[in-house]
Design a protein around this motif. Structure first.
Motif, mmCIF file in Angstrom:
data_model
loop_
_atom_site.group_PDB
_atom_site.id
_atom_site.type_symbol
_atom_site.label_atom_id
_atom_site.label_comp_id
_atom_site.label_asym_id
_atom_site.label_seq_id
_atom_site.Cartn_x
_atom_site.Cartn_y
_atom_site.Cartn_z
ATOM 1 N N ARG A 225 0.829 -1.205 0.000
ATOM 2 C CA ARG A 225 0.000 0.000 0.000
ATOM 3 C C ARG A 225 0.858 1.247 0.000
ATOM 4 O O ARG A 225 1.892 1.295 0.663
ATOM 5 C CB ARG A 225 -0.927 0.008 1.226
ATOM 6 N N GLU A 228 -0.130 7.128 1.188
ATOM 7 C CA GLU A 228 -1.418 7.818 1.236
ATOM 8 C C GLU A 228 -2.514 6.924 1.819
ATOM 9 O O GLU A 228 -3.438 7.424 2.478
ATOM 10 C CB GLU A 228 -1.822 8.285 -0.163
ATOM 11 N N TRP A 229 -2.418 5.607 1.587
ATOM 12 C CA TRP A 229 -3.422 4.695 2.131
ATOM 13 C C TRP A 229 -3.405 4.736 3.652
ATOM 14 O O TRP A 229 -4.459 4.764 4.299
ATOM 15 C CB TRP A 229 -3.161 3.275 1.641
ATOM 16 N N PHE A 230 -2.218 4.728 4.233
ATOM 17 C CA PHE A 230 -2.101 4.772 5.686
ATOM 18 C C PHE A 230 -2.604 6.114 6.226
ATOM 19 O O PHE A 230 -3.283 6.164 7.255
ATOM 20 C CB PHE A 230 -0.641 4.554 6.103
ATOM 21 N N ARG A 231 -2.281 7.195 5.516
ATOM 22 C CA ARG A 231 -2.727 8.524 5.958
ATOM 23 C C ARG A 231 -4.251 8.614 5.927
ATOM 24 O O ARG A 231 -4.865 9.195 6.830
ATOM 25 C CB ARG A 231 -2.114 9.599 5.070
ATOM 26 N N ASP A 232 -4.862 8.029 4.914
ATOM 27 C CA ASP A 232 -6.310 8.153 4.754
ATOM 28 C C ASP A 232 -7.106 7.176 5.617
ATOM 29 O O ASP A 232 -8.269 7.446 5.950
ATOM 30 C CB ASP A 232 -6.692 7.923 3.280
ATOM 31 N N ASN A 233 -6.500 6.045 5.989
ATOM 32 C CA ASN A 233 -7.267 4.985 6.636
ATOM 33 C C ASN A 233 -6.970 4.772 8.121
ATOM 34 O O ASN A 233 -7.828 4.225 8.835
ATOM 35 C CB ASN A 233 -7.049 3.656 5.905
ATOM 36 N N VAL A 234 -5.814 5.165 8.610
ATOM 37 C CA VAL A 234 -5.502 4.859 10.013
ATOM 38 C C VAL A 234 -5.193 6.101 10.848
ATOM 39 O O VAL A 234 -5.004 5.982 12.064
ATOM 40 C CB VAL A 234 -4.324 3.858 10.124
ATOM 41 N N TYR A 250 -2.245 7.856 15.278
ATOM 42 C CA TYR A 250 -2.579 6.487 14.908
ATOM 43 C C TYR A 250 -3.083 5.856 16.202
ATOM 44 O O TYR A 250 -2.306 5.593 17.116
ATOM 45 C CB TYR A 250 -1.343 5.769 14.382
#
Length: 429
Positions: A225, A228-234, A250
């Motif tokens: 991933r 950006e995926w981590f920024r948007d989801n967690v 987080y």
């Protein structure tokens, strides 16, 4: 919004949890004749399991009032000797006789990866028998007001350097898991600056120095991933009325869900067995379950900037082993490390930091002399066993102590300047 829903759910469950706790006490009360029957124990067990599964676990205590030094019980006192918004430095001061050898001074850098530093209670307990131990006590980000500023990976490195300055020369640093990267970076920065407070030795245990080697499920998640995926989801904001209101973090509960899902079947079986132990009145087994999960389920929030920078630097870009890691816009040069001894420790069955990931430090620290290096792989242990448990106490802790003693600057000075001693009835030798 998800964080707010989590807090709302916790608040909604509060009266049910309180009722379950009260009913548990009522069914266990020795004055209640049903408490001595299987039916009574079954009801009490059900209420306790419900209460424990719905509570929020606070920060545990180290709970180490005594230790054993040379066969003698010795009192231990916790002292906070250094403090910053995101970390306290705790000293485990032992009541040693005047003039007694304290052993090597060891700074344990605990992981900032969701659990509190008390997860290393066993590590501290084993080492304080032979060493003067300090440990980083990281602060839950939800408890730090936004007015205290941000905290990222660069700040982490700075904190380590500041603590080593506070403790002074001839300190030995031990990094457990996640801090292996920032500790190695901090030592490289200090060596590049010819800092006299650079540690005498560093021990890296189960750390993700190079996650390209034997990647685990944790490593693969970051590779699959984009950042950006981590920024948007967690990443979420701390809700009111917590002290860290509006801080991007987080969340600990989200991390815990990830920990649990990795071995969900094992946790379900453990709680089922706990229920059975309570019904059978097996107090020892039930208490072991409580002790483990009181620690395991106690989690803390991480600042968003630290978490995202760590994911990007360590797990996506592999910046340190590539020689591309930056600290305060200056490249971290591990080749600058020449005077700090290096011990790397891995677990044969580690499913968090695969075998070889920590050993990579030996490869990138090219200018450490061979006689100042050591590597050890502990058979038959996973990630937790690298820093806790019976094998750690028997096999790993003695190696850490001996490595620190061998590479102590005091020991080297004594060897270089031997003191002549007088032999009764003979000559000085």
């Amino acid at each position: 919004m998800f964080y707010q829903l989590y807090e709302l759910n916790h608040a909604v469950m509060a009266p049910f949890r309180a009722t379950a706790d009260a009913m548990n006490l009522a069914w266990k009360n020795p004055l209640n004749p049903w408490s001595h029957t299987a039916v009574g124990r079954t009801f009490a067990a059900g209420f306790e399991v419900f209460e424990r599964m719905t509570r929020r676990y606070g920060k545990p205590s180290f709970g180490l009032p005594f230790t054993n030094v040379d066969g003698e019980s010795t009192a231990v006192h916790e002292e906070t000797v250094w403090r910053r918004p995101f970390c306290d430095l705790i000293h485990f001061k032992r009541d040693l006789p005047a003039g007694a050898d304290k052993g090597p001074r060891i700074l344990i850098v605990a992981p900032m990866s969701g659990h509190y530093a008390t997860l290393l209670r066993g590590t501290v307990e084993a080492l304080i028998q032979s060493a003067d131990v300090y440990i980083t006590d990281w602060i839950d980000a939800r408890m730090v007001p936004v007015t205290d500023g941000d905290f990222d990976l660069d700040d982490y490195v700075d904190y380590v350097i500041e603590m080593l300055h506070h403790l002074g020369p001839d300190t030995h640093v031990v990094a457990v898991c996640q801090p292996s990267v920032p500790v190695l970076a901090a030592v490289a920065v200090m060596e590049a600056d010819n800092d006299v407070c650079a540690p005498a030795s560093m021990t890296l245990m189960g750390g993700p120095i190079d996650t390209r080697i034997n990647p685990t499920a944790v490593n693969q998640l970051a590779q699959d991933r984009p950042l950006e995926w981590f920024r948007d989801n967690v990443i979420m904001q701390v809700p009111w009325p917590q002290p860290g209101f509006m801080r991007n973090v987080y969340p600990g509960f989200l991390q815990l869900s990830g920990f649990m899902s990795m071995n969900l079947d094992r946790h379900m079986i453990a709680h089922k067995e706990f229920y059975g132990h309570l019904i059978k009145n097996d107090g020892d087994s039930a208490e072991k379950h409580r002790d483990f999960y009181d620690e395991y389920l106690a989690v803390m929030d991480l600042t968003a900037e630290f978490y995202l920078q760590t994911v990007d630097t360590v797990f996506i870009k592999h910046a340190l082993p590539k020689g591309e890691m930056m600290h305060r816009e200056k490249r971290v040069d591990t080749a600058a490390i020449k005077n700090v001894a290096l011990l790397t420790v891995e677990g044969e069955n580690d499913d968090i930091s695969g075998v070889g990931q920590t050993h990579a430090a030996q490869t990138i620290c090219t200018n450490i002399p061979d006689h100042m290096r050591a590597h050890y792989v502990q058979p038959d242990v996973g990630h937790y066993g690298v820093f806790n448990g019976s094998r750690f106490r028997r096999e790993i802790a003695p190696r850490i102590i001996q490595f620190a003693k061998t590479h102590s600057k005091r020991a080297k000075t004594a060897a270089a300047n031997p003191v002549k001693r007088v032999i009764r009835g003979g000559k000085a030798g």
